[in-house]
Write a protein that holds these residues in place. Structure first.
Motif, PDB file in Angstrom:
ATOM      1  N   HIS A   4       0.882  -1.165   0.000  1.00 23.11           N
ATOM      2  CA  HIS A   4       0.000   0.000   0.000  1.00 23.11           C
ATOM      3  C   HIS A   4       0.922   1.217   0.000  1.00 23.11           C
ATOM      4  O   HIS A   4       1.403   1.629   1.057  1.00 23.11           O
ATOM      5  CB  HIS A   4      -0.912  -0.008   1.232  1.00 23.11           C
ATOM      6  CG  HIS A   4      -1.766  -1.221   1.323  1.00 23.11           C
ATOM      7  ND1 HIS A   4      -2.954  -1.363   0.624  1.00 23.11           N
ATOM      8  CD2 HIS A   4      -1.614  -2.378   2.012  1.00 23.11           C
ATOM      9  CE1 HIS A   4      -3.482  -2.534   0.895  1.00 23.11           C
ATOM     10  NE2 HIS A   4      -2.687  -3.176   1.728  1.00 23.11           N
ATOM     11  N   PRO A   5       1.211   1.771  -1.191  1.00 24.03           N
ATOM     12  CA  PRO A   5       2.205   2.854  -1.291  1.00 24.03           C
ATOM     13  C   PRO A   5       1.876   4.111  -0.490  1.00 24.03           C
ATOM     14  O   PRO A   5       2.776   4.837  -0.096  1.00 24.03           O
ATOM     15  CB  PRO A   5       2.229   3.175  -2.788  1.00 24.03           C
ATOM     16  CG  PRO A   5       1.651   1.986  -3.467  1.00 24.03           C
ATOM     17  CD  PRO A   5       0.692   1.371  -2.498  1.00 24.03           C
ATOM     18  N   ASP A   6       0.579   4.348  -0.224  1.00 23.30           N
ATOM     19  CA  ASP A   6       0.186   5.609   0.399  1.00 23.30           C
ATOM     20  C   ASP A   6      -0.316   5.496   1.831  1.00 23.30           C
ATOM     21  O   ASP A   6      -0.726   6.503   2.409  1.00 23.30           O
ATOM     22  CB  ASP A   6      -0.897   6.277  -0.451  1.00 23.30           C
ATOM     23  CG  ASP A   6      -0.403   6.574  -1.857  1.00 23.30           C
ATOM     24  OD1 ASP A   6       0.766   6.983  -1.994  1.00 23.30           O
ATOM     25  OD2 ASP A   6      -1.165   6.361  -2.812  1.00 23.30           O
TER      26      ASP A   6
ATOM     27  N   ARG B 111       3.647   1.847   5.244  1.00 25.35           N
ATOM     28  CA  ARG B 111       3.331   2.118   3.832  1.00 25.35           C
ATOM     29  C   ARG B 111       4.506   1.727   2.936  1.00 25.35           C
ATOM     30  O   ARG B 111       5.671   1.906   3.317  1.00 25.35           O
ATOM     31  CB  ARG B 111       2.962   3.580   3.627  1.00 25.35           C
ATOM     32  CG  ARG B 111       4.117   4.540   3.781  1.00 25.35           C
ATOM     33  CD  ARG B 111       3.684   5.984   3.735  1.00 25.35           C
ATOM     34  NE  ARG B 111       2.935   6.254   4.942  1.00 25.35           N
ATOM     35  CZ  ARG B 111       1.911   7.094   5.015  1.00 25.35           C
ATOM     36  NH1 ARG B 111       1.560   7.804   3.979  1.00 25.35           N
ATOM     37  NH2 ARG B 111       1.265   7.258   6.143  1.00 25.35           N
ATOM     38  N   GLY B 112       4.159   1.162   1.793  1.00 26.60           N
ATOM     39  CA  GLY B 112       5.167   0.806   0.800  1.00 26.60           C
ATOM     40  C   GLY B 112       5.880  -0.506   1.030  1.00 26.60           C
ATOM     41  O   GLY B 112       6.634  -0.945   0.163  1.00 26.60           O
ATOM     42  N   VAL B 113       5.670  -1.171   2.167  1.00 26.73           N
ATOM     43  CA  VAL B 113       6.354  -2.446   2.428  1.00 26.73           C
ATOM     44  C   VAL B 113       5.567  -3.569   1.766  1.00 26.73           C
ATOM     45  O   VAL B 113       4.374  -3.758   2.035  1.00 26.73           O
ATOM     46  CB  VAL B 113       6.482  -2.718   3.945  1.00 26.73           C
ATOM     47  CG1 VAL B 113       6.997  -4.125   4.205  1.00 26.73           C
ATOM     48  CG2 VAL B 113       7.409  -1.683   4.582  1.00 26.73           C
TER      49      VAL B 113
ATOM     50  N   VAL C 279      -7.812  -0.683  -1.005  1.00 32.81           N
ATOM     51  CA  VAL C 279      -8.100  -1.970  -1.649  1.00 32.81           C
ATOM     52  C   VAL C 279      -7.293  -3.054  -0.950  1.00 32.81           C
ATOM     53  O   VAL C 279      -6.110  -2.863  -0.657  1.00 32.81           O
ATOM     54  CB  VAL C 279      -7.741  -1.907  -3.157  1.00 32.81           C
ATOM     55  CG1 VAL C 279      -7.949  -3.243  -3.831  1.00 32.81           C
ATOM     56  CG2 VAL C 279      -8.556  -0.824  -3.840  1.00 32.81           C
ATOM     57  N   ASN C 280      -7.925  -4.194  -0.703  1.00 39.71           N
ATOM     58  CA  ASN C 280      -7.258  -5.249   0.081  1.00 39.71           C
ATOM     59  C   ASN C 280      -5.977  -5.765  -0.572  1.00 39.71           C
ATOM     60  O   ASN C 280      -5.066  -6.181   0.128  1.00 39.71           O
ATOM     61  CB  ASN C 280      -8.219  -6.402   0.389  1.00 39.71           C
ATOM     62  CG  ASN C 280      -8.669  -7.183  -0.824  1.00 39.71           C
ATOM     63  OD1 ASN C 280      -8.772  -6.661  -1.929  1.00 39.71           O
ATOM     64  ND2 ASN C 280      -9.004  -8.442  -0.612  1.00 39.71           N
ATOM     65  N   THR C 281      -5.888  -5.741  -1.885  1.00 45.87           N
ATOM     66  CA  THR C 281      -4.678  -6.208  -2.564  1.00 45.87           C
ATOM     67  C   THR C 281      -3.753  -5.056  -2.958  1.00 45.87           C
ATOM     68  O   THR C 281      -2.809  -5.259  -3.728  1.00 45.87           O
ATOM     69  CB  THR C 281      -5.033  -7.039  -3.817  1.00 45.87           C
ATOM     70  OG1 THR C 281      -5.920  -6.266  -4.643  1.00 45.87           O
ATOM     71  CG2 THR C 281      -5.677  -8.358  -3.440  1.00 45.87           C
ATOM     72  N   GLY C 282      -4.012  -3.874  -2.423  1.00 41.27           N
ATOM     73  CA  GLY C 282      -3.119  -2.734  -2.628  1.00 41.27           C
ATOM     74  C   GLY C 282      -2.837  -2.454  -4.083  1.00 41.27           C
ATOM     75  O   GLY C 282      -3.741  -2.292  -4.888  1.00 41.27           O
ATOM     76  N   ASP C 283      -1.545  -2.436  -4.408  1.00 42.99           N
ATOM     77  CA  ASP C 283      -1.092  -2.088  -5.760  1.00 42.99           C
ATOM     78  C   ASP C 283      -0.985  -3.300  -6.676  1.00 42.99           C
ATOM     79  O   ASP C 283      -0.414  -3.207  -7.757  1.00 42.99           O
ATOM     80  CB  ASP C 283       0.245  -1.352  -5.689  1.00 42.99           C
ATOM     81  CG  ASP C 283       1.350  -2.198  -5.071  1.00 42.99           C
ATOM     82  OD1 ASP C 283       1.071  -3.324  -4.597  1.00 42.99           O
ATOM     83  OD2 ASP C 283       2.503  -1.732  -5.051  1.00 42.99           O
ATOM     84  N   THR C 284      -1.534  -4.452  -6.267  1.00 43.00           N
ATOM     85  CA  THR C 284      -1.405  -5.688  -7.048  1.00 43.00           C
ATOM     86  C   THR C 284      -2.771  -6.342  -7.227  1.00 43.00           C
ATOM     87  O   THR C 284      -3.103  -7.313  -6.523  1.00 43.00           O
ATOM     88  CB  THR C 284      -0.449  -6.672  -6.342  1.00 43.00           C
ATOM     89  OG1 THR C 284       0.741  -5.982  -5.978  1.00 43.00           O
ATOM     90  CG2 THR C 284      -0.097  -7.843  -7.240  1.00 43.00           C
ATOM     91  N   PRO C 285      -3.597  -5.841  -8.152  1.00 48.59           N
ATOM     92  CA  PRO C 285      -4.899  -6.470  -8.370  1.00 48.59           C
ATOM     93  C   PRO C 285      -4.733  -7.951  -8.722  1.00 48.59           C
ATOM     94  O   PRO C 285      -3.802  -8.335  -9.428  1.00 48.59           O
ATOM     95  CB  PRO C 285      -5.482  -5.699  -9.555  1.00 48.59           C
ATOM     96  CG  PRO C 285      -4.719  -4.417  -9.601  1.00 48.59           C
ATOM     97  CD  PRO C 285      -3.356  -4.713  -9.050  1.00 48.59           C
ATOM     98  N   SER C 286      -5.633  -8.758  -8.180  1.00 47.81           N
ATOM     99  CA  SER C 286      -5.577 -10.197  -8.445  1.00 47.81           C
ATOM    100  C   SER C 286      -6.966 -10.795  -8.255  1.00 47.81           C
ATOM    101  O   SER C 286      -7.923 -10.078  -7.968  1.00 47.81           O
ATOM    102  CB  SER C 286      -4.590 -10.873  -7.480  1.00 47.81           C
ATOM    103  OG  SER C 286      -5.153 -10.958  -6.189  1.00 47.81           O
TER     104      SER C 286
ATOM    105  N   ARG D  69       8.885  -8.418   2.447  1.00 46.01           N
ATOM    106  CA  ARG D  69      10.057  -8.323   1.577  1.00 46.01           C
ATOM    107  C   ARG D  69      10.679  -6.954   1.784  1.00 46.01           C
ATOM    108  O   ARG D  69      10.279  -5.982   1.179  1.00 46.01           O
ATOM    109  CB  ARG D  69       9.660  -8.473   0.107  1.00 46.01           C
ATOM    110  CG  ARG D  69       9.266  -9.856  -0.282  1.00 46.01           C
ATOM    111  CD  ARG D  69       9.064  -9.931  -1.789  1.00 46.01           C
ATOM    112  NE  ARG D  69       8.616 -11.254  -2.180  1.00 46.01           N
ATOM    113  CZ  ARG D  69       7.826 -11.509  -3.197  1.00 46.01           C
ATOM    114  NH1 ARG D  69       7.378 -10.518  -3.953  1.00 46.01           N
ATOM    115  NH2 ARG D  69       7.493 -12.736  -3.488  1.00 46.01           N
ATOM    116  N   GLU D  70      11.645  -6.897   2.669  1.00 46.25           N
ATOM    117  CA  GLU D  70      12.411  -5.657   2.855  1.00 46.25           C
ATOM    118  C   GLU D  70      13.752  -6.050   3.446  1.00 46.25           C
ATOM    119  O   GLU D  70      13.889  -7.092   4.086  1.00 46.25           O
ATOM    120  CB  GLU D  70      11.675  -4.643   3.734  1.00 46.25           C
ATOM    121  CG  GLU D  70      11.406  -5.095   5.135  1.00 46.25           C
ATOM    122  CD  GLU D  70      10.726  -4.004   5.945  1.00 46.25           C
ATOM    123  OE1 GLU D  70      10.865  -4.050   7.169  1.00 46.25           O
ATOM    124  OE2 GLU D  70      10.072  -3.129   5.382  1.00 46.25           O
TER     125      GLU D  70
END
Length: 125
Positions: free
Chosen positions: A46-48, A84-86, A107-114, A65-66
């Protein structure tokens, strides 16, 4: 005006589908959501916004993943904020009930729609 009184356990008992969050309440511009988890979710970020998890029952692993990361294991009563962003991927080896707090419209899947991207449902749906 105030909202209805909601019982956390009754809300969780009202649905069975894993990874299908329901809005329990709204506070200012934030949604308080309940969800059930089983198996592995989708890697996303979730970038924001940050994302707060509170485990009610079961054990939830937040895979991250960091560089300084690693998995975060949560049990009943544990709270963890994914910054945010992780990039992360929740995983439940058994059934988990949990609560999320995040800005409305997240959105529950953030920046990765699936296939696991879900429209937020009300408890009465």
């Amino acid at each position: 005006m105030t909202g209805p009184v909601r019982n956390l356990q009754a809300a969780l008992d009202s649905f069975a589908e894993p990874w299908s969050p329901r809005r329990l309440a709204s506070v200012n511009d934030y949604d308080v959501k309940v969800f059930k988890a089983q198996g592995e979710f989708t890697w996303h970020s979730h970038p924001d916004t940050d994302e707060l998890f509170l485990v009610i029952s079961g054990r939830l692993v937040i895979q991250r993943r960091e560089a300084d990361g690693g998995d975060v294991e949560l049990g009943p009563g544990d709270v963890y904020v994914v910054p945010r962003g992780v990039e992360h991927c929740p995983r439940a080896d058994g059934e988990v009930s949990a609560l999320l707090i995040e800005p409305q419209g997240t959105v529950n899947t953030g920046d990765t729609p699936s296939a696991r991207t879900a429209t937020l449902r009300e408890l009465d749906d």
